[in-house]
Design an enzyme around this catalytic site. Structure first.
Site, short mmCIF file in Angstrom:
data_model
loop_
_atom_site.label_atom_id
_atom_site.label_comp_id
_atom_site.label_asym_id
_atom_site.label_seq_id
_atom_site.Cartn_x
_atom_site.Cartn_y
_atom_site.Cartn_z
N CYS A 39 33.54 -28.00 19.47
CA CYS A 39 32.55 -28.27 18.45
C CYS A 39 31.43 -27.25 18.48
CB CYS A 39 31.96 -29.68 18.60
SG CYS A 39 31.77 -30.24 20.28
N GLY A 66 34.62 -26.24 14.62
CA GLY A 66 35.12 -27.61 14.47
C GLY A 66 35.17 -28.00 13.02
N ASN A 140 28.58 -29.97 22.92
CA ASN A 140 29.73 -29.07 22.89
C ASN A 140 30.24 -28.96 24.32
OD1 ASN A 140 30.14 -25.47 22.49
ND2 ASN A 140 31.67 -27.08 22.37
N GLY A 141 31.51 -29.30 24.51
CA GLY A 141 32.09 -29.22 25.85
C GLY A 141 32.97 -30.41 26.14
N TYR A 287 38.17 -15.03 21.16
CA TYR A 287 38.71 -15.73 19.99
C TYR A 287 37.74 -16.69 19.31
CZ TYR A 287 41.57 -19.18 17.46
OH TYR A 287 42.07 -20.03 16.52
#
Length: 510
Positions: A39, A66, A140-141, A287
């Site tokens: 996310c 996301g 996020n994670g 990426y």
């Protein structure tokens, strides 16, 4: 159907989903053959600005992180308005919704699920009430001790409304505040109960907090909107989120750092809440992050060109043209062309309006495979020996269809070069990867993968080359998906849920 609320949503409690059933479609053959990010988080503290609108654009810039759901919570003094729903940012929000969200502080989130299924109750931000007023948290994670944390919060289980580890962090924070701690101490205590990757933005009546786990596995930056003396602060997963709203980059939230931004305060309060070795996810650079986002003082575009240059030196081949798989393969292809002397060409066109779709393609479209998103150019490829550069191969399904499409377009030879090492281990820190038995490089030899993909040759970037191109200390990166060296300890049950192919006892040692 969106959800607009001033507190936690009112769905019935649901059982917590651990890492083993976090995504029901891991083996779906139509899933993208790429690692998928957890996310993106974004926050704005600016009393004189339309913070909901700014957050909308920040999330728009972070949409690549996301695409399952999006949400924004806005503080208007001590009242919080929350709107969230499934879909892209542009599908969840319109001007009418944003105009109903006035305030001084906004917390935003784009989600791709890694813990918890894909439904609206798992969308973020998480909003809870405490004795000091509301909190809104975006994460996020991924935690590796989510089940343990849930057990420690079992007395609050009746209040859980989602199956996410993010909600558990919010409840740990709520519990700390309600025990008598102030915001700063409570956040530190809650963070200390978490193991894994977590970059957080937290809205409170006392301002905005931004925090990264001790290893800094997932990125988080902050900047200023307007003049410094105005004290209008922005936090974002990537610097591209600052750029889109005209905010100036100030710094990274450092690994193990907690920053407190107060309204109109030109100097935030920065403190270390823990000390651990820095371990930024190297896949962010290869990426995930946008090429215009900045890491280590330069854009990722520059890094990706360099890894293409290293790849050309490591894996030369005779060919007529070099093409890149859009988007992240393009800079590496340019670098490969520069060093090899083989001309670069646009051989694949990407449909840039294709996001996550809930409309299923026809069987004929499924068989056509990648052409929904990528279409080869026969007049560029016909009669050519082609080097195709991609950033990674996870399962090999999309790559195999891509090679077939290139041959159908007239390529006489297809040589695939991958600008990262083979992905042999799953991620536990916020990337949605398959179990190890679905990772093609963990199951097959290089020659077997070549035959499976139907290429004339295949080569990967070495781990040493990947780190060399970063021009940074090699110990500063998490490279576990390439070498199995996990920087954060996890319970045996969590570890074994994805490490299907490890020799007996090895999983316990990594």
């Amino acid at each position: 159907m969106g959800q607009d609320e001033a507190g936690p949503w009112s769905e019935p409690p649901v059982p917590f989903a651990d890492h083993r059933d976090a995504h029901a479609s891991l083996t779906d053959p139509d899933r993208p053959d790429k690692p998928e990010e957890a996310c993106g988080v974004f926050a704005v503290l600016a009393a004189e600005e339309a913070v909901a609108n700014l957050t909308y654009f920040g999330l728009y810039a972070l949409q690549h992180r996301g695409q399952e759901s999006a949400g924004i919570a806005v503080f208007d003094d001590v009242k919080v308005r929350l709107h969230k729903d499934m879909g892209l940012v542009s599908q969840v929000f319109d001007q009418e919704v944003l105009e109903r969200m006035p305030g001084q502080l906004a917390i935003g989130h784009n989600r791709y699920s890694t813990t918890g299924s894909s439904k609206v109750c798992n969308a973020q931000p998480v909003v809870l009430m405490t004795r000091l007023g509301p909190l809104a948290l975006a994460h996020n994670g991924n935690l590796v001790n989510a089940a343990e944390l849930r057990d420690s919060l079992a007395h609050l289980a009746g209040e859980f409304t989602s199956t996410t580890d993010s909600e558990l962090i919010a409840f740990a924070l709520q519990e700390a505040v309600d025990s008598g701690l102030g915001w700063n101490a409570a956040i530190r205590q809650a963070a200390g109960r978490c193991r894994g990757a977590f970059s957080l933005v937290i809205g409170t009546p006392d301002g905005l907090f931004a925090l990264r786990d001790g290893h800094g596995i997932r990125p988080l930056v902050f900047g200023l909107l307007g003049e410094p003396e105005q004290g209008q602060w922005v936090a974002s997963s990537e610097s591209c989120g600052l750029d889109i709203i005209g905010a100036s980059f100030v710094d990274d939230v450092q690994p193990g750092e907690l920053i407190h931004f107060r309204q109109a305060d030109p100097i935030p309060e920065r403190q270390r809440w823990c000390e651990e070795p820095s371990k930024l996810c190297v896949f962010e650079m290869i990426y995930f992050a946008r090429p215009d986002s900045r890491f280590f003082g330069e854009s990722l575009y520059s890094y990706r060109v360099r890894i293409g240059e290293v790849l050309a030196r490591e894996t030369p081949v005779e060919a007529d043209i070099v093409i890149g798989v859009p988007d992240s393969g393009i800079p590496a292809a340019i670098g490969y062309s520069h060093v090899s002397g083989i001309p670069f060409a646009d051989g694949l066109i990407k449909n840039r309006y294709v996001g996550r779709t809930f409309i299923q393609p026809t069987q004929a479209m499924r068989e056509a495979g990648i052409r929904v998103k990528l279409n080869p150019l026969p007049d560029v490829l016909a009669g050519k020996r082609v080097v195709v550069i991609d950033d990674s191969i996870v399962r090999g399904t999309t790559s195999r269809k891509l090679v077939a499409a290139l041959r159908d377009a007239g390529a006489t030879e297809v040589h695939m070069r991958i600008s990262s090492p083979p992905v042999t281990h799953p991620c536990f820190y916020g990337i949605d990867t398959d179990t190890q038995d679905h990772l093609i490089a963990a199951r097959l030899t290089l020659e077997e993968i070549e035959r499976h993909l139907g290429v004339d040759s295949l080569a990967y970037l070495t781990k040493a080359g990947m780190v060399e191109a970063a021009q940074a200390n090699s110990s500063h990166f998490c490279t576990a998906c390439f070498d199995g060296q996990y920087p954060i300890e996890m319970d045996e049950e969590v570890r074994n849920s994805k490490l299907m192919l490890e020799p007996t006892g090895l999983a316990a040692r990594v």
